[in-house]
Design a protein around this motif. Structure first.
Motif, short mmCIF file in Angstrom:
data_model
loop_
_atom_site.label_atom_id
_atom_site.label_comp_id
_atom_site.label_asym_id
_atom_site.label_seq_id
_atom_site.Cartn_x
_atom_site.Cartn_y
_atom_site.Cartn_z
N PRO A 40 66.87 30.45 93.38
CA PRO A 40 66.54 31.82 93.79
C PRO A 40 67.31 32.85 92.96
CG PRO A 40 67.74 30.66 95.52
CD PRO A 40 67.52 29.68 94.42
N VAL A 41 66.62 33.92 92.61
CA VAL A 41 67.24 35.00 91.85
C VAL A 41 68.02 35.87 92.84
CG1 VAL A 41 66.76 37.00 90.39
CG2 VAL A 41 65.40 34.92 90.14
N LEU A 42 69.23 36.25 92.48
CA LEU A 42 70.14 36.93 93.39
C LEU A 42 70.00 38.45 93.42
CD1 LEU A 42 73.30 34.78 92.58
CD2 LEU A 42 71.65 34.48 94.45
N ILE A 43 69.16 39.00 92.53
CA ILE A 43 68.95 40.45 92.49
C ILE A 43 67.47 40.72 92.29
CG2 ILE A 43 71.23 40.99 91.52
CD1 ILE A 43 69.81 41.26 88.78
N ASP A 44 67.06 41.94 92.54
CA ASP A 44 65.70 42.36 92.20
C ASP A 44 65.68 42.66 90.72
OD1 ASP A 44 64.72 42.19 94.80
OD2 ASP A 44 65.33 44.24 95.27
N GLU A 99 62.34 36.37 81.85
CA GLU A 99 63.05 35.31 81.13
C GLU A 99 64.38 35.00 81.84
OE1 GLU A 99 63.25 35.09 77.01
OE2 GLU A 99 61.48 36.34 76.68
N PRO A 100 64.65 33.72 82.06
CA PRO A 100 65.86 33.34 82.80
C PRO A 100 67.16 33.89 82.23
CG PRO A 100 64.40 31.47 82.61
CD PRO A 100 63.81 32.56 81.76
N ILE A 101 67.30 33.95 80.90
CA ILE A 101 68.55 34.44 80.32
C ILE A 101 68.74 35.92 80.60
CG2 ILE A 101 67.61 34.89 78.01
CD1 ILE A 101 71.10 33.44 78.81
N LEU A 102 67.65 36.67 80.63
CA LEU A 102 67.74 38.11 80.93
C LEU A 102 68.04 38.34 82.40
CD1 LEU A 102 64.79 39.40 78.72
CD2 LEU A 102 67.23 39.31 78.17
N ILE A 103 67.48 37.49 83.25
CA ILE A 103 67.79 37.57 84.69
C ILE A 103 69.27 37.26 84.90
CG2 ILE A 103 67.37 36.51 86.94
CD1 ILE A 103 64.44 36.06 85.96
N ALA A 104 69.75 36.20 84.24
CA ALA A 104 71.16 35.82 84.36
C ALA A 104 72.07 36.95 83.88
CB ALA A 104 71.43 34.54 83.56
N ALA A 105 71.70 37.62 82.81
CA ALA A 105 72.51 38.72 82.29
C ALA A 105 72.56 39.88 83.28
CB ALA A 105 71.96 39.20 80.95
N GLU A 106 71.43 40.17 83.93
CA GLU A 106 71.41 41.23 84.94
C GLU A 106 72.27 40.85 86.14
OE1 GLU A 106 67.60 42.65 86.17
OE2 GLU A 106 67.16 43.53 84.22
N GLU A 107 72.19 39.60 86.54
CA GLU A 107 73.02 39.14 87.66
C GLU A 107 74.51 39.23 87.29
OE1 GLU A 107 70.15 35.92 89.92
OE2 GLU A 107 71.50 35.19 88.37
N TYR A 108 74.84 38.86 86.08
CA TYR A 108 76.23 38.93 85.61
C TYR A 108 76.73 40.38 85.65
CZ TYR A 108 80.29 38.50 82.55
OH TYR A 108 81.57 38.54 82.03
N ASP A 109 75.91 41.29 85.12
CA ASP A 109 76.29 42.70 85.09
C ASP A 109 76.43 43.27 86.50
OD1 ASP A 109 76.35 42.67 82.32
OD2 ASP A 109 74.32 43.50 82.11
N ALA A 110 75.63 42.75 87.44
CA ALA A 110 75.71 43.23 88.83
C ALA A 110 76.89 42.61 89.57
CB ALA A 110 74.41 42.90 89.56
N GLY A 111 77.51 41.59 89.00
CA GLY A 111 78.68 40.96 89.62
C GLY A 111 78.35 40.07 90.80
N VAL A 112 77.16 39.49 90.82
CA VAL A 112 76.75 38.67 91.97
C VAL A 112 76.79 37.17 91.71
CG1 VAL A 112 75.33 40.51 92.93
CG2 VAL A 112 74.29 38.85 91.38
N LEU A 113 77.19 36.76 90.53
CA LEU A 113 77.18 35.32 90.23
C LEU A 113 78.37 34.62 90.88
CD1 LEU A 113 76.11 35.24 86.48
CD2 LEU A 113 74.75 34.80 88.51
N ALA A 121 71.15 30.69 83.65
CA ALA A 121 69.78 30.73 83.14
C ALA A 121 69.09 29.38 83.35
CB ALA A 121 69.78 31.11 81.65
N LEU A 122 69.82 28.31 83.17
CA LEU A 122 69.26 26.97 83.41
C LEU A 122 68.89 26.81 84.88
CD1 LEU A 122 68.60 24.28 82.02
CD2 LEU A 122 70.88 23.51 82.64
N GLN A 123 69.77 27.26 85.77
CA GLN A 123 69.47 27.19 87.20
C GLN A 123 68.20 27.97 87.53
OE1 GLN A 123 72.97 28.78 89.05
NE2 GLN A 123 74.09 26.83 88.99
#
Length: 58
Positions: free
Chosen positions: A26-30, A35-49, A18-20
């Protein structure tokens, strides 16, 4: 095999990502989120981090 994280590791990964994102990484998913924390959570759930956790003894 996908690595499993405990809740503390997950919180650390989401916080770091989220800090990044908040600093313009760059966001790794559509995502519809803004909000950065919500974007990070979606990326985590998608397994792309691209984070790994080194545990003692492994």
């Amino acid at each position: 095999m996908k690595q499993r994280y405990n809740r503390y590791e997950k919180a650390r990964i989401l916080g770091a990502r989220a800090l990044q994102v908040s600093y313009g990484a760059p966001v790794l998913i559509d995502s519809e989120q803004s909000e950065p924390i919500l974007i990070a959570a979606e990326e985590y759930d998608a397994g792309v981090l691209p984070f790994t956790v080194k545990r003692e003894g492994n």
